[in-house]
Scaffold this active site. Sequence first.
Site, PDB file in Angstrom:
ATOM      1  N   TYR A   1     -53.694 -66.686  46.711  1.00 37.82           N
ATOM      2  CA  TYR A   1     -54.708 -65.661  46.967  1.00 37.82           C
ATOM      3  C   TYR A   1     -54.907 -65.467  48.473  1.00 37.82           C
ATOM      4  O   TYR A   1     -55.030 -64.341  48.960  1.00 37.82           O
ATOM      5  CB  TYR A   1     -56.023 -66.059  46.306  1.00 37.82           C
ATOM      6  CG  TYR A   1     -57.111 -65.015  46.439  1.00 37.82           C
ATOM      7  CD1 TYR A   1     -57.138 -63.898  45.613  1.00 37.82           C
ATOM      8  CD2 TYR A   1     -58.111 -65.146  47.398  1.00 37.82           C
ATOM      9  CE1 TYR A   1     -58.128 -62.933  45.741  1.00 37.82           C
ATOM     10  CE2 TYR A   1     -59.109 -64.193  47.541  1.00 37.82           C
ATOM     11  CZ  TYR A   1     -59.114 -63.092  46.705  1.00 37.82           C
ATOM     12  OH  TYR A   1     -60.092 -62.137  46.838  1.00 37.82           O
TER      13      TYR A   1
ATOM     14  N   LYS B   1     -22.733 -91.765  38.014  1.00 40.51           N
ATOM     15  CA  LYS B   1     -21.832 -90.684  37.589  1.00 40.51           C
ATOM     16  C   LYS B   1     -20.361 -91.021  37.817  1.00 40.51           C
ATOM     17  O   LYS B   1     -19.523 -90.127  37.946  1.00 40.51           O
ATOM     18  CB  LYS B   1     -22.161 -89.371  38.314  1.00 40.51           C
ATOM     19  CG  LYS B   1     -23.625 -88.955  38.250  1.00 40.51           C
ATOM     20  CD  LYS B   1     -24.070 -88.699  36.836  1.00 40.51           C
ATOM     21  CE  LYS B   1     -25.519 -88.244  36.795  1.00 40.51           C
ATOM     22  NZ  LYS B   1     -26.020 -88.059  35.409  1.00 40.51           N
ATOM     23  N   SER B   2     -20.029 -92.315  37.854  1.00 42.05           N
ATOM     24  CA  SER B   2     -18.634 -92.690  38.066  1.00 42.05           C
ATOM     25  C   SER B   2     -17.863 -92.834  36.763  1.00 42.05           C
ATOM     26  O   SER B   2     -16.665 -93.089  36.779  1.00 42.05           O
ATOM     27  CB  SER B   2     -18.555 -94.004  38.861  1.00 42.05           C
ATOM     28  OG  SER B   2     -19.151 -95.055  38.124  1.00 42.05           O
TER      29      SER B   2
ATOM     30  N   GLY C   1     -21.328 -99.933  39.971  1.00 37.42           N
ATOM     31  CA  GLY C   1     -20.628 -98.803  40.566  1.00 37.42           C
ATOM     32  C   GLY C   1     -21.564 -97.650  40.820  1.00 37.42           C
ATOM     33  O   GLY C   1     -22.727 -97.661  40.406  1.00 37.42           O
TER      34      GLY C   1
END
EC number: 3.1.21.-
Length: 434
Positions: A128, A272-273, A269
């Site tokens: 506003y 996402k490996s 590790g």
Amino acid sequence: MKKTNNIKKETMFQAQNIFLTYSQCDLSKEEIKTFIINLCNEKKLQINYLIIGIENHQDHKGKHHHVFFQLNKQFRTRDLTIFNIPKNIKEKKLIDHENIKIKDFFYSPHIEPRPGNPIKDTTDVRNYVKKDGDFIEEGTFKHVRYIKLSKNEKPTELESLTNNYFLKLRKEYQQKEINISKTKNEIFKKLKLYAESLEPNYAFKNAKRFKNMVFEYIFESDIKELPIFDFCTFKKIPILISIYDILETQKEQLSNSISKRFKTLIVEGNSKSGKTQFFKSVLTNLELPFNYIKDDVDFSDENYDEDKCVNIYDDIDIYDIQARNLTKVVIGNQKDSIVNMKYKPRTKIKGTDISIMLVNEDTSIEKYCFDNFKRGRKEYKYIRENAIFINLDKHTITHYEYQKYENEQAVIQHFEMPKNWDGLLYFLDQENES
């Protein structure tokens, strides 16, 4: 002396998010900014966020200055004239004359929050103030939503908001391929955080109801399970072949009813490996049924089957395991253990189960053991003697990602050289395992 503010002087004003509107004000944004900063300095308050905007009315009512600021703690006062800004600083002394009207010499603002008119959403207020595009702002804005309830009022609005948010989350997760246990825990956490942003007391009192909502109204049919990649999609690099051989040997011992307590495979590790998909693929290829336990040590009936002979623990913090006194249940597989789950029947964890831990870099058990050793503790010794450490480092292991590495021999050489932390941890090779 006539006062323009409707709130009585004896009423305590206290707020951390304050919205002021100075009607027909000819001051500049910078002058108002200086006034607000000096006022807060006098109160020893820190301004976390401040925005001042000008609204030009086309009906010849002049300019309105909107001021919204957020503080590090509550602004407290019984005298709201403290927000009045002198039109001319030299004329401030005239306020003591009985016949002088405040509006003739001061800009007196409309103030929020006030009884019956709370600030419901700080984002709405901020938008506003910005609406005409003529504004200045500084600091870090914080979104806060308030819903005020009377003592006897049922939280129907809060219930409606949380229920709608729950349905939204449920719909979002239906589109994802994800583990059912992880889904329930994530939705519960998000739902609880959302409720806390609405009203902390409401969230605290209804935490159990939120959990029941999640665990009673989300079913496995609602969630798409991750597909298991075919084993042939993984490269035959030495470290993965060794893992396969270890699991194959352990399967033979299970098949021959050899009573042996297996060492836990701790595989570390990068996220996402492909660790999870590789082990699911290997175990499926070996026809070894497995329990997949992610984020939390949950041995409830919905998440754990005693008849399965392999337990995969994915992304579970070693400190959480220790806090629940489950170290020797998860790592090293002691003799048959009975685990008590809150509000659940007791669960038996067989000592002959194969145990696999998948760990990301941020929860490294290898690093935990090293730190434990440096502090002169002894917990690392049990883990060292009852686990096989395998480090996959930052290289992906799926066929689809593997192609980005141009030098295949360099990758293979890397996988043959796991980290050793100065001899603290040892790696059991295939010959010792067999």
